[in-house]
Design an enzyme around this catalytic site. Structure first.
Site, mmCIF file in Angstrom:
data_model
loop_
_atom_site.group_PDB
_atom_site.id
_atom_site.type_symbol
_atom_site.label_atom_id
_atom_site.label_comp_id
_atom_site.label_asym_id
_atom_site.label_seq_id
_atom_site.Cartn_x
_atom_site.Cartn_y
_atom_site.Cartn_z
ATOM 1 N N LYS A 15 156.157 37.725 130.930
ATOM 2 C CA LYS A 15 155.835 37.445 131.731
ATOM 3 C C LYS A 15 155.030 39.336 131.712
ATOM 4 O O LYS A 15 156.319 39.439 131.081
ATOM 5 C CB LYS A 15 155.227 36.741 132.900
ATOM 6 C CG LYS A 15 155.401 35.517 133.609
ATOM 7 C CD LYS A 15 155.573 35.098 135.357
ATOM 8 C CE LYS A 15 154.975 37.037 136.339
ATOM 9 N NZ LYS A 15 153.355 36.752 136.058
ATOM 10 N N GLU A 50 156.450 40.754 140.083
ATOM 11 C CA GLU A 50 156.067 39.460 140.465
ATOM 12 C C GLU A 50 157.331 38.625 140.375
ATOM 13 O O GLU A 50 157.121 37.476 141.286
ATOM 14 C CB GLU A 50 155.334 39.587 138.738
ATOM 15 C CG GLU A 50 153.819 39.959 139.024
ATOM 16 C CD GLU A 50 153.265 38.879 137.860
ATOM 17 O OE1 GLU A 50 152.473 38.928 137.329
ATOM 18 O OE2 GLU A 50 153.984 39.477 136.666
HETATM 19 C C1 5RP Z 1 151.031 40.126 135.169
HETATM 20 C C2 5RP Z 1 151.256 39.058 133.797
HETATM 21 C C3 5RP Z 1 150.369 37.558 133.947
HETATM 22 O O1 5RP Z 1 150.747 36.770 135.125
HETATM 23 C C4 5RP Z 1 149.955 36.732 132.991
HETATM 24 O O2 5RP Z 1 149.381 38.430 132.450
HETATM 25 C C5 5RP Z 1 148.925 36.400 132.930
HETATM 26 O O3 5RP Z 1 147.752 36.933 133.051
HETATM 27 P P1 5RP Z 1 146.746 36.408 132.901
HETATM 28 O O4 5RP Z 1 146.204 35.194 133.898
HETATM 29 O O5 5RP Z 1 145.163 37.026 132.844
HETATM 30 O O6 5RP Z 1 146.073 35.360 131.684
HETATM 31 O O7 5RP Z 1 152.174 38.050 134.083
HETATM 32 O O8 5RP Z 1 152.161 40.822 134.681
#
Ligand code: 5RP
Length: 244
Positions: free
Chosen positions: A115, A124
Site C-alpha cells: 500500500k 492507513e
Molecule cells: C493509498 C493506498 C491506496 O489504497 C492504494 O494506492 C490503492 O488506490 P486505488 O484504489 O486508487 O487504486 O494505499 O496510500
C-alpha cells in the site's frame, strides 16, 4: 484524485460491496484511494438513510470525501475500538483460482499487500491494524502471485538520503517520489517524504518488513503482512470474495 489501473466500474463494485458490511453503531476506518472512495460514497448514502456510524479517515482525501457525503467523523484516540476498516491496495497476493472463497494465508501469503500509492500508508496502517476486521477492496489489476514492485517508505525529510543509502545496502532501488503539480517531492499529510523502493520479487515479505521498519528515519513502510481479513475483488461482472 489519483487514478490507478483497473476499471472504475470494477472498483465501484468492490467498494459498494464492502460498504454492505457496515452496521449500525460501527466505528469504520475509511481508507484512501479511488476504490475506497466508492465505499465511502456508499456509506454516505447509508448514513443519509438513517445509519448511525462514525468514520475514522486515513488521509486528508478520505476526510474531505467523508465530510462531503455526511459521515460523522471521530479519531483513533477518541474511541475504544474500530469495528471495520475498508481500504484499497496497490498489490494483493492472490494465489487462488478464483473458485475458492476461503484461502489459507499461510500457504503463500494470500492477502498480503503493498500500500501507499497515495502516500497515506502511515495512517492507513494505524487504522487498518486497529480494526477488528480489515477488508481490502481491489480490482483484478492489483492481484499477483507474490509481492513485488515499489514499496513506499514514509521518511523524515532530513533522513531521506541516509535511508536511501541503507535501502541500497539492502539491495533495493530507492526513488524519491516527485509531486506532479508542484516542484519537488511529494509531501505526505504528516509533512514527510516518500521513497519508493524496488526490491524485485519479494521472497520473504515479513523479513523485509522488519528490516525496513528498523531503519532510523523510516516512519512507516507499505508492506502489510498478515493483516487482511478479506478481499473484495470487483470484476466487470460481479465481485469475488476472499476470506483468510
Ligand atoms: C493509498 C493506498 C491506496 O489504497 C492504494 O494506492 C490503492 O488506490 P486505488 O484504489 O486508487 O487504486 O494505499 O496510500
Amino acid at each position: 484524485m489519483k487514478r490507478t489501473g483497473g476499471s472504475d466500474e470494477a472498483k465501484r463494485r468492490a467498494g459498494e460491496r464492502a460498504a454492505e458490511e457496515v452496521e449500525d453503531g460501527f466505528v469504520v476506518g475509511l481508507g484512501t484511494g479511488s476504490t475506497t472512495a466508492h465505499a465511502i460514497r456508499a456509506i454516505g448514502e447509508m448514513v443519509e438513510g438513517g445509519l448511525e456510524i462514525q468514520g475514522i479517515p486515513t488521509s486528508f482525501q478520505s476526510r474531505q470525501l467523508a465530510l462531503e457525503v455526511g459521515i460523522p467523523l471521530t479519531s483513533l484516540d477518541a474511541i475504544s475500538s474500530v469495528d471495520l476498516a475498508i481500504d484499497g491496495a496497490d498489490r494483493v497476493v492472490d494465489t487462488g483460482d478464483g473458485d475458492e472463497q476461503v484461502l489459507d494465508r499461510s500457504d503463500a501469503g494470500d492477502g498480503d499487500l503493498i500500500k501507499g500509492g497515495g502516500a497515506a500508508h502511515m495512517r492507513e496502517k494505524l487504522v487498518d491494524t486497529a480494526a477488528d476486521r480489515f477488508v481490502v477492496v481491489a480490482d483484478p489489476s492489483k492481484l499477483a502471485d507474490r509481492l513485488g514492485g515499489p514499496i513506499p517508505l514514509e521518511v523524515v525529510p532530513d533522513a531521506h538520503s541516509a535511508v536511501a543509502d541503507t535501502v541500497q545496502e539492502l539491495e533495493g532501488e530507492p526513488t524519491l517520489r516527485e509531486a506532479e503539480h508542484k516542484d519537488g517531492p511529494v509531501v505526505t499529510d504528516n509533512g514527510n517524504l516518500v521513497l519508493d523502493c524496488s526490491f524485485g520479487p519479494i521472497e520473504d515479505p515479513e523479513r523485509l518488513a522488519s528490516r525496513l521498519a528498523s531503519i532510523p528515519g523510516v516512519l512507516e513502510h507499505g508492506l502489510f503482512v498478515g493483516r487482511t481479513d478479506a478481499t473484495y475483488i470487483g470484476t466487470e461482472t460481479g465481485v469475488e470474495v476472499r476470506e483468510y
